[in-house]
Scaffold this motif. Sequence first.
Motif, PDB file in Angstrom:
ATOM      1  N   GLY A 118     -13.113   3.279  -5.555  1.00  0.00           N
ATOM      2  CA  GLY A 118     -13.678   4.605  -5.811  1.00  0.00           C
ATOM      3  C   GLY A 118     -12.704   5.748  -5.574  1.00  0.00           C
TER       4      GLY A 118
ATOM      5  N   GLU B 106      -6.296   0.354  -1.651  1.00  0.00           N
ATOM      6  CA  GLU B 106      -7.320   1.378  -1.404  1.00  0.00           C
ATOM      7  C   GLU B 106      -8.652   0.953  -2.025  1.00  0.00           C
ATOM      8  OE1 GLU B 106      -6.838   4.197   0.387  1.00  0.00           O
ATOM      9  OE2 GLU B 106      -4.800   3.520   0.768  1.00  0.00           O
ATOM     10  N   PRO B 107      -9.761   1.549  -1.556  1.00  0.00           N
ATOM     11  CA  PRO B 107     -11.035   1.291  -2.220  1.00  0.00           C
ATOM     12  C   PRO B 107     -11.003   1.796  -3.660  1.00  0.00           C
ATOM     13  CG  PRO B 107     -11.395   2.300  -0.064  1.00  0.00           C
ATOM     14  CD  PRO B 107      -9.927   2.389  -0.356  1.00  0.00           C
TER      15      PRO B 107
ATOM     16  N   THR C  20     -17.186  -2.590  -6.953  1.00  0.00           N
ATOM     17  CA  THR C  20     -17.894  -1.377  -6.560  1.00  0.00           C
ATOM     18  C   THR C  20     -16.880  -0.361  -6.050  1.00  0.00           C
ATOM     19  OG1 THR C  20     -18.203  -2.026  -4.252  1.00  0.00           O
ATOM     20  CG2 THR C  20     -19.877  -2.793  -5.840  1.00  0.00           C
ATOM     21  N   ASP C  21     -17.319   0.861  -5.801  1.00  0.00           N
ATOM     22  CA  ASP C  21     -16.425   1.893  -5.268  1.00  0.00           C
ATOM     23  C   ASP C  21     -15.823   1.500  -3.924  1.00  0.00           C
ATOM     24  OD1 ASP C  21     -16.605   3.552  -7.429  1.00  0.00           O
ATOM     25  OD2 ASP C  21     -17.894   5.047  -6.466  1.00  0.00           O
ATOM     26  N   GLU C  22     -16.511   0.631  -3.174  1.00  0.00           N
ATOM     27  CA  GLU C  22     -16.030   0.200  -1.866  1.00  0.00           C
ATOM     28  C   GLU C  22     -15.121  -1.016  -1.952  1.00  0.00           C
ATOM     29  OE1 GLU C  22     -19.461   0.755  -2.426  1.00  0.00           O
ATOM     30  OE2 GLU C  22     -19.132   2.817  -1.761  1.00  0.00           O
ATOM     31  N   SER C  23     -15.103  -1.712  -3.084  1.00  0.00           N
ATOM     32  CA  SER C  23     -14.243  -2.886  -3.261  1.00  0.00           C
ATOM     33  C   SER C  23     -12.776  -2.475  -3.259  1.00  0.00           C
ATOM     34  CB  SER C  23     -14.522  -3.562  -4.611  1.00  0.00           C
ATOM     35  OG  SER C  23     -15.845  -3.986  -4.719  1.00  0.00           O
ATOM     36  N   ARG C  24     -11.922  -3.407  -2.866  1.00  0.00           N
ATOM     37  CA  ARG C  24     -10.476  -3.148  -2.944  1.00  0.00           C
ATOM     38  C   ARG C  24     -10.109  -2.973  -4.417  1.00  0.00           C
ATOM     39  NH1 ARG C  24      -6.410  -6.402   0.572  1.00  0.00           N
ATOM     40  NH2 ARG C  24      -6.605  -4.527   1.801  1.00  0.00           N
ATOM     41  N   CYS C  25      -9.339  -1.942  -4.713  1.00  0.00           N
ATOM     42  CA  CYS C  25      -8.972  -1.638  -6.095  1.00  0.00           C
ATOM     43  C   CYS C  25      -8.111  -2.768  -6.673  1.00  0.00           C
ATOM     44  CB  CYS C  25      -8.216  -0.318  -6.158  1.00  0.00           C
ATOM     45  SG  CYS C  25      -7.998   0.286  -7.853  1.00  0.00           S
TER      46      CYS C  25
END
Length: 128
Positions: free
Chosen positions: A17, A14-15, A3-8
């Motif tokens: 997103g 960073e998140p 998701t956009d909040e997951s760790r990239c």
Amino acid sequence: MITDESRCPCGLGEPYGVCCGRFHRGAATAPTAELLMRSRFSAFAVGDTEYLTKTWHPKTRPADLELDPGQRWTFLEILGKTGGGLLENEGTVEFRAHYRQHRHPGSMHEKSRFVRADGQWSYVAPVN
């Protein structure tokens, strides 16, 4: 599921997103060859074949791109780079991409060539 909040998945911490997700959505373009490499790794991780195709140089882009649903990209290591900066038009990024395929770990090592035209970086091919 990322998701956009997951760790990239790219490894910058960073998140998703605000990291590679913004490139995948088209809200921004990768300003360096390394960030394009990281965003392409993340695209493999999230299954974004449209982004992968769009950022692949037209001279080397495959006609069709299908990802293996049994392969999950898990971790990216940047091992080195040459050029590819904000004011450059060519560069290489050497990396090791880790994955799990049908519960078995693996990795691939590549030194990739990138070029920038009209402000857009694209992946060309592995460097021998």
